[in-house]
Design a protein around this motif. Structure first.
Motif, PDB file in Angstrom:
ATOM      1  N   PRO A 199       0.831  -1.208   0.000  1.00 29.66           N
ATOM      2  CA  PRO A 199       0.000   0.000   0.000  1.00 29.66           C
ATOM      3  C   PRO A 199       0.868   1.262   0.000  1.00 29.66           C
ATOM      4  N   VAL A 200       0.378   2.313  -0.606  1.00 26.94           N
ATOM      5  CA  VAL A 200       1.083   3.596  -0.672  1.00 26.94           C
ATOM      6  C   VAL A 200       0.318   4.612   0.169  1.00 26.94           C
ATOM      7  N   TYR A 201       0.996   5.193   1.155  1.00 25.84           N
ATOM      8  CA  TYR A 201       0.372   6.223   1.987  1.00 25.84           C
ATOM      9  C   TYR A 201       0.114   7.454   1.127  1.00 25.84           C
ATOM     10  N   PRO A 202      -1.136   7.960   1.075  1.00 23.73           N
ATOM     11  CA  PRO A 202      -1.434   9.109   0.194  1.00 23.73           C
ATOM     12  C   PRO A 202      -0.553  10.310   0.528  1.00 23.73           C
ATOM     13  N   ARG A 203       0.067  10.863  -0.503  1.00 24.19           N
ATOM     14  CA  ARG A 203       0.964  12.001  -0.294  1.00 24.19           C
ATOM     15  C   ARG A 203       0.207  13.198   0.278  1.00 24.19           C
ATOM     16  N   ARG A 204      -1.014  13.443  -0.216  1.00 19.26           N
ATOM     17  CA  ARG A 204      -1.780  14.592   0.242  1.00 19.26           C
ATOM     18  C   ARG A 204      -2.297  14.427   1.664  1.00 19.26           C
ATOM     19  N   ARG A 262      -0.346  13.163   4.200  1.00 18.44           N
ATOM     20  CA  ARG A 262       0.771  13.085   5.150  1.00 18.44           C
ATOM     21  C   ARG A 262       0.605  14.134   6.239  1.00 18.44           C
ATOM     22  N   GLY A 263       0.781  13.700   7.490  1.00 17.43           N
ATOM     23  CA  GLY A 263       0.646  14.597   8.618  1.00 17.43           C
ATOM     24  C   GLY A 263      -0.776  14.800   9.082  1.00 17.43           C
ATOM     25  N   ALA A 264      -1.754  14.127   8.441  1.00 16.68           N
ATOM     26  CA  ALA A 264      -3.159  14.348   8.795  1.00 16.68           C
ATOM     27  C   ALA A 264      -3.813  13.119   9.398  1.00 16.68           C
ATOM     28  N   GLY A 265      -3.425  11.925   8.978  1.00 15.96           N
ATOM     29  CA  GLY A 265      -4.176  10.747   9.380  1.00 15.96           C
ATOM     30  C   GLY A 265      -3.486   9.807  10.333  1.00 15.96           C
ATOM     31  N   GLY A 266      -2.155   9.928  10.548  1.00 16.68           N
ATOM     32  CA  GLY A 266      -1.461   8.974  11.397  1.00 16.68           C
ATOM     33  C   GLY A 266      -1.454   7.588  10.771  1.00 16.68           C
ATOM     34  N   THR A 267      -1.360   6.548  11.600  1.00 15.19           N
ATOM     35  CA  THR A 267      -1.431   5.174  11.106  1.00 15.19           C
ATOM     36  C   THR A 267      -2.891   4.807  10.850  1.00 15.19           C
ATOM     37  N   VAL A 268      -3.182   4.312   9.646  1.00 14.37           N
ATOM     38  CA  VAL A 268      -4.553   4.042   9.224  1.00 14.37           C
ATOM     39  C   VAL A 268      -4.689   2.563   8.888  1.00 14.37           C
ATOM     40  N   PHE A 296     -14.807  -0.841   6.734  1.00 15.78           N
ATOM     41  CA  PHE A 296     -14.330  -0.190   7.960  1.00 15.78           C
ATOM     42  C   PHE A 296     -13.007   0.506   7.685  1.00 15.78           C
ATOM     43  N   LEU A 297     -12.792   1.642   8.374  1.00 17.64           N
ATOM     44  CA  LEU A 297     -11.525   2.356   8.304  1.00 17.64           C
ATOM     45  C   LEU A 297     -11.301   3.040   9.641  1.00 17.64           C
ATOM     46  N   SER A 298     -10.132   2.812  10.246  1.00 22.85           N
ATOM     47  CA  SER A 298      -9.816   3.407  11.533  1.00 22.85           C
ATOM     48  C   SER A 298      -8.440   4.037  11.474  1.00 22.85           C
ATOM     49  N   SER A 299      -8.184   4.962  12.416  1.00 26.64           N
ATOM     50  CA  SER A 299      -6.926   5.697  12.413  1.00 26.64           C
ATOM     51  C   SER A 299      -6.542   6.036  13.838  1.00 26.64           C
ATOM     52  N   THR A 300      -5.208   6.188  14.079  1.00 29.77           N
ATOM     53  CA  THR A 300      -4.730   6.608  15.387  1.00 29.77           C
ATOM     54  C   THR A 300      -5.048   8.069  15.645  1.00 29.77           C
ATOM     55  N   THR A 301      -5.315   8.843  14.602  1.00 31.60           N
ATOM     56  CA  THR A 301      -5.786  10.213  14.735  1.00 31.60           C
ATOM     57  C   THR A 301      -7.016  10.369  13.857  1.00 31.60           C
ATOM     58  N   SER A 302      -7.506  11.561  13.704  1.00 32.36           N
ATOM     59  CA  SER A 302      -8.699  11.797  12.896  1.00 32.36           C
ATOM     60  C   SER A 302      -8.297  12.093  11.455  1.00 32.36           C
ATOM     61  N   PRO A 303      -8.635  11.206  10.478  1.00 32.81           N
ATOM     62  CA  PRO A 303      -8.233  11.468   9.090  1.00 32.81           C
ATOM     63  C   PRO A 303      -8.993  12.607   8.443  1.00 32.81           C
ATOM     64  N   ARG A 337     -11.156 -11.293   3.373  1.00 35.07           N
ATOM     65  CA  ARG A 337     -11.125 -10.013   4.100  1.00 35.07           C
ATOM     66  C   ARG A 337      -9.678  -9.712   4.476  1.00 35.07           C
ATOM     67  N   ILE A 338      -9.216  -8.539   4.100  1.00 35.99           N
ATOM     68  CA  ILE A 338      -7.840  -8.135   4.323  1.00 35.99           C
ATOM     69  C   ILE A 338      -7.839  -6.816   5.083  1.00 35.99           C
ATOM     70  N   VAL A 339      -6.972  -6.705   6.089  1.00 36.94           N
ATOM     71  CA  VAL A 339      -6.784  -5.449   6.819  1.00 36.94           C
ATOM     72  C   VAL A 339      -5.473  -4.823   6.332  1.00 36.94           C
ATOM     73  N   VAL A 340      -5.591  -3.701   5.651  1.00 32.69           N
ATOM     74  CA  VAL A 340      -4.436  -3.010   5.074  1.00 32.69           C
ATOM     75  C   VAL A 340      -4.018  -1.907   6.036  1.00 32.69           C
ATOM     76  N   GLU A 341      -2.755  -1.922   6.428  1.00 40.10           N
ATOM     77  CA  GLU A 341      -2.232  -0.895   7.337  1.00 40.10           C
ATOM     78  C   GLU A 341      -1.331   0.047   6.570  1.00 40.10           C
ATOM     79  N   MET A 342      -1.561   1.341   6.705  1.00 43.11           N
ATOM     80  CA  MET A 342      -0.776   2.376   6.016  1.00 43.11           C
ATOM     81  C   MET A 342      -0.154   3.288   7.054  1.00 43.11           C
ATOM     82  N   ARG A 343       1.141   3.451   6.939  1.00 47.28           N
ATOM     83  CA  ARG A 343       1.871   4.307   7.869  1.00 47.28           C
ATOM     84  C   ARG A 343       2.564   5.428   7.105  1.00 47.28           C
ATOM     85  N   PRO A 344       2.642   6.639   7.705  1.00 47.29           N
ATOM     86  CA  PRO A 344       3.292   7.732   6.993  1.00 47.29           C
ATOM     87  C   PRO A 344       4.796   7.527   6.880  1.00 47.29           C
TER      88      PRO A 344
END
Length: 350
Positions: A267-272, A274-280, A301-308, A343-350
């Motif tokens: 997975p590719v963390y969206p460039r736009r 960065r700095g907004a969503g944390g680990t998603v 479902f989609l969850s984040s350590t911060t508010s995306p 069912r796959i859980v994809v983790e994206m980190r900045p």
């Protein structure tokens, strides 16, 4: 709202459900659903009716039309729920004439005045209960002391006290108080809805390669075993010879083997974002055909350590793109490739 929990398509009526939850708690002091665990709380929103007002409002302070308006927001089915915010506003407007009048104590709680006999230097706009601004004569400020309340700076000395507010008309006083309460309710409803959409779900995840998790596959069927019959060979003289039976039973392939990733996801963390969503973490349900190709995929479902926030769509698209571009080994039933759903859980980190 129940349709959000079940992953169905949502519209503004989901926000009205959240608004009804907050309105119920503001007016009764209790939540309409109170459970011990998050799982039980979700099931209550899906299956159970709200707590009866006989428990949360035993003194019957809420008139019946107001109770009916709240319950209309909390209907499980969107089709049975209040249709729009305008419809809810009309219902609430009809309740206002029957409410008891505001008292000075109520208004002081909503819009308290600064202490009398103390001169204050006001930063930003300040209004009394009637909407008029107080008149302040700024003297030469001496050494400032500690601030008594947010937005005010207290100084030593004994300047003349602020003039008191002019007489207040009951009608305008009630309207402004209701407007203040409505704005607070809308803010709380938006915060609650955002918290729910971004709060982590209790889903098992694994992290191969530190980037994505493998699909949650069902347990394979019990391995069947069978003994091999002795082989019969024709000897050079025409006599038959038999090989001895194997001392161990030979396992056979399971009846069903689920589809699985042939390689880790990338997975590719969206460039736009960065700095907004944390680990998603995005949960993706994918349909795999008999060749291992992805037919369809969706993100329930989609969850984040911060508010995306507005980056929610960006993370959803990134998770779908990673799954659609992945390579899968197709499922097999009795050795024959068949379609499957994973069912796959994809983790994206900045």
């Amino acid at each position: 709202a129940p349709e959000v929990i079940e992953g169905h398509e949502i519209d503004a009526r989901a926000d009205l459900y959240s608004f009804g939850v907050v309105l119920y708690e503001l007016l009764t002091g209790h939540r309409p659903f109170e459970q011990d665990t998050p799982h039980e709380l979700l099931l209550a929103h899906l299956r159970k009716p709200p707590r009866p007002f006989s428990e949360t409002d035993p003194e019957s302070r809420l008139p019946p039309p107001l109770r009916q308006a709240i319950l209309a927001c909390l209907a499980k089915s969107p089709a049975e729920r209040v249709a729009s915010a305008e419809d809810l506003a009309r219902r609430l407007d009809a309740v206002v004439p029957g409410l008891p009048p505001w008292t000075d104590a109520d208004l002081d709680v909503l819009m308290p005045r600064p202490p009398t006999g103390v001169h204050t230097s006001v930063s930003g706009p300040s209004t009394w209960k009637d909407g008029r601004s107080p008149t302040v004569t700024p003297p030469t400020p001496p050494e400032p002391l500690t601030a008594m309340r947010s937005g005010y700076t207290t100084h030593a000395g004994a300047p003349p006290p602020l003039p008191g507010p002019p007489p207040v008309q009951p009608g305008s006083r009630r309207s402004r108080a209701i407007l203040t309460l409505a704005l607070a309710v809308f803010a709380l409803a938006a915060t609650l809805g955002l918290w729910y959409l971004t709060s982590p779900r209790n889903e098992p995840t694994a992290k191969p390669g530190g980037a994505a998790t493998t699909p949650a596959a069902p347990s394979p069927a019990p391995r069947a075993t069978a003994s091999q019959p002795p082989s019969v060979d024709q000897g050079p003289t025409g006599e038959t010879t038999s090989s001895p039976l194997s001392s161990e039973l030979q396992p056979s392939e399971p009846a069903f083997v689920p589809a699985r990733l042939a390689a880790p996801l990338l997975p590719v963390y969206p460039r736009r974002a960065r700095g907004a969503g944390g680990t998603v973490r995005a949960t993706v349900d994918a349909q795999i055909d008999e060749t291992g190709q992805v037919i369809s995929a969706e993100v329930p479902f989609l969850s984040s350590t911060t508010s995306p926030g507005r980056a929610y769509v960006l993370f959803k698209e990134a998770a779908l793109r990673a799954v659609r571009e992945a390579r899968f080994e197709p499922a097999r039933r009795n050795g024959v490739p068949v379609p499957d759903k994973v069912r796959i859980v994809v983790e994206m980190r900045p």
